[in-house]
Design an enzyme around this catalytic site. Sequence first.
Site, mmCIF file in Angstrom:
data_model
loop_
_atom_site.group_PDB
_atom_site.id
_atom_site.type_symbol
_atom_site.label_atom_id
_atom_site.label_comp_id
_atom_site.label_asym_id
_atom_site.label_seq_id
_atom_site.Cartn_x
_atom_site.Cartn_y
_atom_site.Cartn_z
ATOM 1 N N GLY A 1 0.769 -1.298 -0.035
ATOM 2 C CA GLY A 1 0.028 0.044 0.108
ATOM 3 C C GLY A 1 1.018 1.362 -0.227
ATOM 4 N N ALA A 2 0.331 2.225 -0.659
ATOM 5 C CA ALA A 2 1.130 3.446 -0.762
ATOM 6 C C ALA A 2 0.087 4.660 -0.374
ATOM 7 C CB ALA A 2 1.936 3.772 -2.183
ATOM 8 N N ALA A 3 0.719 5.596 0.359
ATOM 9 C CA ALA A 3 -0.057 6.844 0.628
ATOM 10 C C ALA A 3 0.708 7.798 0.188
ATOM 11 C CB ALA A 3 -0.536 6.843 2.204
ATOM 12 N N LEU B 1 2.173 10.461 2.026
ATOM 13 C CA LEU B 1 3.291 10.599 2.781
ATOM 14 C C LEU B 1 4.460 9.343 2.994
ATOM 15 C CD1 LEU B 1 1.922 12.876 5.509
ATOM 16 C CD2 LEU B 1 2.850 13.245 3.385
ATOM 17 N N ALA B 2 3.656 8.220 2.787
ATOM 18 C CA ALA B 2 4.527 6.929 3.288
ATOM 19 C C ALA B 2 3.874 5.819 2.390
ATOM 20 C CB ALA B 2 4.349 6.563 4.653
ATOM 21 N N GLN B 3 4.581 4.573 2.506
ATOM 22 C CA GLN B 3 4.213 3.339 1.923
ATOM 23 C C GLN B 3 4.376 2.270 2.902
ATOM 24 O OE1 GLN B 3 6.898 3.577 -1.517
ATOM 25 N NE2 GLN B 3 8.115 1.890 -0.768
ATOM 26 N N VAL B 4 3.750 1.115 2.749
ATOM 27 C CA VAL B 4 3.899 -0.051 3.659
ATOM 28 C C VAL B 4 4.541 -1.206 3.019
ATOM 29 C CG1 VAL B 4 2.444 -1.221 5.337
ATOM 30 C CG2 VAL B 4 2.045 1.132 4.876
ATOM 31 N N ASP C 1 -8.672 11.638 10.594
ATOM 32 C CA ASP C 1 -8.636 11.221 9.081
ATOM 33 C C ASP C 1 -9.123 9.899 8.582
ATOM 34 O OD1 ASP C 1 -7.830 11.660 6.400
ATOM 35 O OD2 ASP C 1 -5.759 10.930 6.297
#
Length: 711
Positions: A254-256, A258-261, A411
């Site tokens: 997963g990617a957002a 500000l960050a990715q997992v 959020d």
Amino acid sequence: MRALRSNLHRASNSPRLSPGKTSAPVSLLLPRIRIRSIHTQSPLWTCNRCLGQKQQLPSANKLSTRLLPSSRRFQMALAEDAAFANGAVNTDKASVRRRRKLILGLIAGGTTLGTLGALGYGWQDLKHFVNAAERAGRVAWGLVLCINDYRVTLKIIEDQTDPGKRERLLSACHQRCADRTYKVLEKNGSIFIKLGQHLAAMGYLLPPEWTKTFIPLQDKCPVSSYASIEKMIRDETGCAIEDLFEEFNPTPIGAASLAQVHRAKLKGSGQEVAVKLQHPALAEWIPLDIALTRFAFHNIKFFFPEYPLEWLSDEIESSLPQELNFTMEATNIIRMRNHFSVIPPKTCPLVVPTVAWSKPRVLVMEFLPGKRLDDLDWLDEVGISRDEVSAALARIFNEMVFGDRAPLHCDPHGGNLAIRINDKIPGWSRSRGRGFDIILYDHGLYRDIPGKLRRDYAKLWLAVLDGDEARMRKWAKEIAGIREEQFPLFASAITGRDYTVLVSSGTGGGIVTTPRTSTEKAAISSALMMPTDITGHGQGAMLAQLMQLLAHVPPIILLILKTNDLTRSLDESLHTSPEAGVRVWLILARYCARTVFEEEMENARRLGSLKGLMGRVRALWGWWRVEVRLRVFEGWMRWRRLIGKASPLMEDGKGVNVEVERPEKVKGRKVDEVEREKEKAPEPELEVAGVSIVDEVKNLVNGGGAKLASA
């Protein structure tokens, strides 16, 4: 110079007007800029000594009679100035000049800001310098096009008399500008993706063309290369990836923004974990991107002062440091787990991952997979009740808002929530469908609501549920400083409902018994977005008033508004039954009444003796009226669901089928069509054993919550 003075002197003595006519003062007819331009265009020679001195313009009398009086161009300019003095000037050319100045000014400002940013943050290499200039150039050019598009469109709309055509013109302008902005946000990435996600959730403020266009940004986020995250992990921990993890999947799950997992297994224990890694490029662009965001909103306010949005850039600037510090996020996770650990899972089935360890840019936590909440086919396939999911979400987020010292997750969009099956919840009744857990991700943006604000906010909601306008206005002023003329807009923004619905029922409970339809949402949006003229009068003035209101309310109220809107969207995406909508309001009433009850009990303890005892009895009675009625309603819902399994087409005795159409029955049809059919159908009159549930709901807010709030 002597020749010039002689010529001006001779010209001043020659008559230019017919007898009996008086000339208007030339100082009024000739704007300063026109005089200066004509004077500097004179072909006469001037010595260097005079050029070095401060130029002194000749008197108005001499200038008016000397500057090429026979020239046709001059005569036209003089006539234009005279018309301007009388208020009859043609502004077409002036508008063109202003647009040119606007475009040139914004390009110059954006280029300057980009150059300074590039010099400040990208002097180390040419590539960084070019990238910084490109980022700034995209923002500046997109801003120029959008501002100019709106100014031209609003000018055209002013001359239109057909409301339908005006609405189409404005809607097309919204869509063009939203598309341009989307491309800029997507191309720049970084915090611009975060900004787009925030704007997509502002359905109470922005036109639907904007919010719908930005929805893909929820799932379209940048992915950092494996080499870059490998270097960042070494910088943060001093260890290589293979020293920390037995297995590490280089492809993010997963990617957002500000960050990715990444999915991994801890070395030694073999525990399966999720590794949240901040995008390494963020540190490079954050200062410049914040400056560009501030620049954009500042210019929007400059050209459209009635629409201030600087509060949005202020909120981003204040919240980003928290979201970029994963050590703080680990603290938030621990707080949330501790708060909900004492609440029975059958009431609030919330699951928050445990934290293994954290660094400012690396967070390692328990791996908890799940399905999206809006995956309706999966919910129906495994037997999870949508109504129960809706109720669980209502309890979880009402606990965050009204719970004593509870942290508020600000959020809760669809990407930060998931659901999984759990058949081992203690006390879970099979009549409620299959058991489940709600998984909450991304704990970077948290806020704490002060105790007094939490209690006053509960009293405001009890007044809303009661339909008591006087008490609504009182508590709105108390919590956010809302003035009388601002209140209708504030009430609509905080509830997502038309103000007339809030106060429509004289006995209270109008918002409870009337579901929010797509027609109502479209009417609210149309009233906000469609101006009657360019001056801001008429319906369009509502949007300007709402902007001004949001620019002055406390920041915590803005975040509560955002959380309300996100959770409301989550609930609507489940497409629950009409009874479930009533149940959500009853759950809200329960938490509000509990909050006010706790305050009343504290006051009673301070009073002591007989007076305090009477206060406790009154508070306890008001609380139990709400609690008992809610439990009766929930019991009735479970009983009806059980009977419905045996007789799914059961009528309620009044000729109206209250069974909700299942997804398999609407397969191949658009959801909008089903929603329109629901709106056309008469609202079911819910009744059990001769007792109207709608009447009981009204009695709930009148007899329980309202009396408790006014105690």
